[in-house]
Design an enzyme around this catalytic site. Structure first.
Site, PDB file in Angstrom:
ATOM      1  N   ARG A   2       0.831  -1.204   0.000  1.00  0.00           N
ATOM      2  CA  ARG A   2       0.000   0.000   0.000  1.00  0.00           C
ATOM      3  C   ARG A   2       0.874   1.266   0.000  1.00  0.00           C
ATOM      4  O   ARG A   2       0.585   2.251   0.674  1.00  0.00           O
ATOM      5  CB  ARG A   2      -0.955   0.018   1.198  1.00  0.00           C
ATOM      6  CG  ARG A   2      -1.884  -1.160   1.263  1.00  0.00           C
ATOM      7  CD  ARG A   2      -2.845  -1.215   0.082  1.00  0.00           C
ATOM      8  NE  ARG A   2      -3.664  -2.416   0.175  1.00  0.00           N
ATOM      9  CZ  ARG A   2      -3.328  -3.589  -0.342  1.00  0.00           C
ATOM     10  NH1 ARG A   2      -2.186  -3.716  -1.011  1.00  0.00           N
ATOM     11  NH2 ARG A   2      -4.102  -4.646  -0.214  1.00  0.00           N
ATOM     12  N   GLU A  51      -4.114   3.518   6.386  1.00  0.00           N
ATOM     13  CA  GLU A  51      -3.957   3.265   4.953  1.00  0.00           C
ATOM     14  C   GLU A  51      -4.287   4.472   4.109  1.00  0.00           C
ATOM     15  O   GLU A  51      -3.572   4.756   3.149  1.00  0.00           O
ATOM     16  CB  GLU A  51      -4.817   2.064   4.534  1.00  0.00           C
ATOM     17  CG  GLU A  51      -4.648   1.717   3.072  1.00  0.00           C
ATOM     18  CD  GLU A  51      -5.338   0.436   2.679  1.00  0.00           C
ATOM     19  OE1 GLU A  51      -5.954   0.396   1.608  1.00  0.00           O
ATOM     20  OE2 GLU A  51      -5.260  -0.538   3.454  1.00  0.00           O
ATOM     21  N   SER A 108     -10.494   1.003   3.274  1.00  0.00           N
ATOM     22  CA  SER A 108      -9.794   0.364   4.395  1.00  0.00           C
ATOM     23  C   SER A 108      -8.994   1.418   5.148  1.00  0.00           C
ATOM     24  O   SER A 108      -8.171   2.117   4.558  1.00  0.00           O
ATOM     25  CB  SER A 108      -8.859  -0.736   3.892  1.00  0.00           C
ATOM     26  OG  SER A 108      -9.597  -1.793   3.327  1.00  0.00           O
TER      27      SER A 108
END
Length: 303
Positions: A128, A296, A201
């Site tokens: 990520r 995130e 998320s």
């Protein structure tokens, strides 16, 4: 488009569909909307190169590739957001990361004031993460090129995907059928952003050292843990769930009742409200498991 980026300077915020960002209550800087569109498919035997402009809808890109008979993006179906944001976040789902498909990313380098093309290695992809996320003030993504194939070994080892295909009576799935399974799973588990405001998320799955993972497993039976490069990856959703957060609310923001990785706006919640709730969740996980959760989404400041 390039003129807008030049005019905005390094202070300008380039924003796609805003699906994985936490905004402040006010922005005191120019905003450039990544609205440029376009798809180009170049076939090379059993492979194809698909170039998509930053303003294309990501799920639309996935549907287009599958409709043309090309595999490779099926596990990444229904991820909200624009194509330009995909390499920034190095989006991933159900065992596949975008970086596995990227050939190159075309960017406007605001420090050098020129367009550059970076190959996959130069993009600095991580979990990520990417060069573009680490230095967001410098790089604006213009387009990305992906490598697809007619025949590709599909990733079916995630239990949810296998169970969904089994539920549909599919024993030899096509890429389209895998994508449909992923879509059904996501629709069942995740809030529809058209009705429930969220930033996707909110936490990354933490990676810890094997010794810590072994100690945790002794006191936490059934803890999900997968060996990865650099350690052992835990399931952040499971950690949050075991801390009792699933379905809990704090004012107008709360933890989604079907997927505790997602924080949801139930009314007039603000970016600071999301961050405050996120910190409470992180503190709970840290106190119980000794594990630090990392956010995130990109958190934007006022300026």
């Amino acid at each position: 488009m390039i003129d807008a980026l030049r005019a905005g300077g390094e202070r300008a915020l380039v924003l796609g569909q805003g699906s994985n960002v936490v905004l402040p209550e006010r922005l005191d800087q120019p905003v450039v909307l990544a609205a440029w569109r376009g798809l180009r498919l170049r076939v090379r035997g059993d492979e194809a190169l698909l170039t998509c402009a930053a303003g294309e809808n990501w799920h639309g890109v996935v549907r287009y590739s599958l409709g043309q008979g090309w595999a490779g993006l099926e596990n990444l179906a229904l991820i909200p957001g624009s194509a330009g944001a995909a390499p920034i976040q190095n989006i991933g789902a159900y065992g596949v990361e975008l970086s596995e498909r990227v050939v190159e990313v075309r960017v406007f380098d605001r420090a050098e004031k020129r367009v550059r093309t970076l190959d996959a290695e130069a993009c600095g992809f991580g979990y990520r993460d990417s060069l573009f996320k680490a230095d967001s003030a410098r790089y604006a993504v213009l387009s990305l090129t992906l490598r697809l194939a007619r025949r590709l070994a599909m990733r079916l080892d995630y239990p949810d995907v296998g169970l969904e295909l089994q539920r549909q009576g599919v024993t030899k799935p096509t890429p389209r059928q895998v994508a449909e399974a992923v879509i059904r799973i996501r629709r069942r588990k995740l809030p529809d952003p058209r009705h429930w405001g969220n930033a996707g998320s909110f936490f990354k799955n933490p990676i810890i050292d094997p010794g810590q993972a072994k100690r945790l497993a002794q006191g936490e039976p059934g803890l999900v843990a997968h060996p990865v490069v650099g350690g052992v990856k835990l399931a952040a959703a499971q950690l949050i769930d075991r801390c009792g957060w699933k379905g809990r609310r704090r004012g107008y923001v709360g933890v989604w009742h079907r997927q505790p990785l997602v924080l949801v706006n139930f009314g007039t919640g603000s970016g600071p409200d999301f961050l405050a709730l996120g910190e409470q969740v992180r503190r709970s996980v840290r106190e119980r498991f000794g594990v630090d959760l990392e956010l995130e989404p990109s958190v934007l400041s006022r300026e």
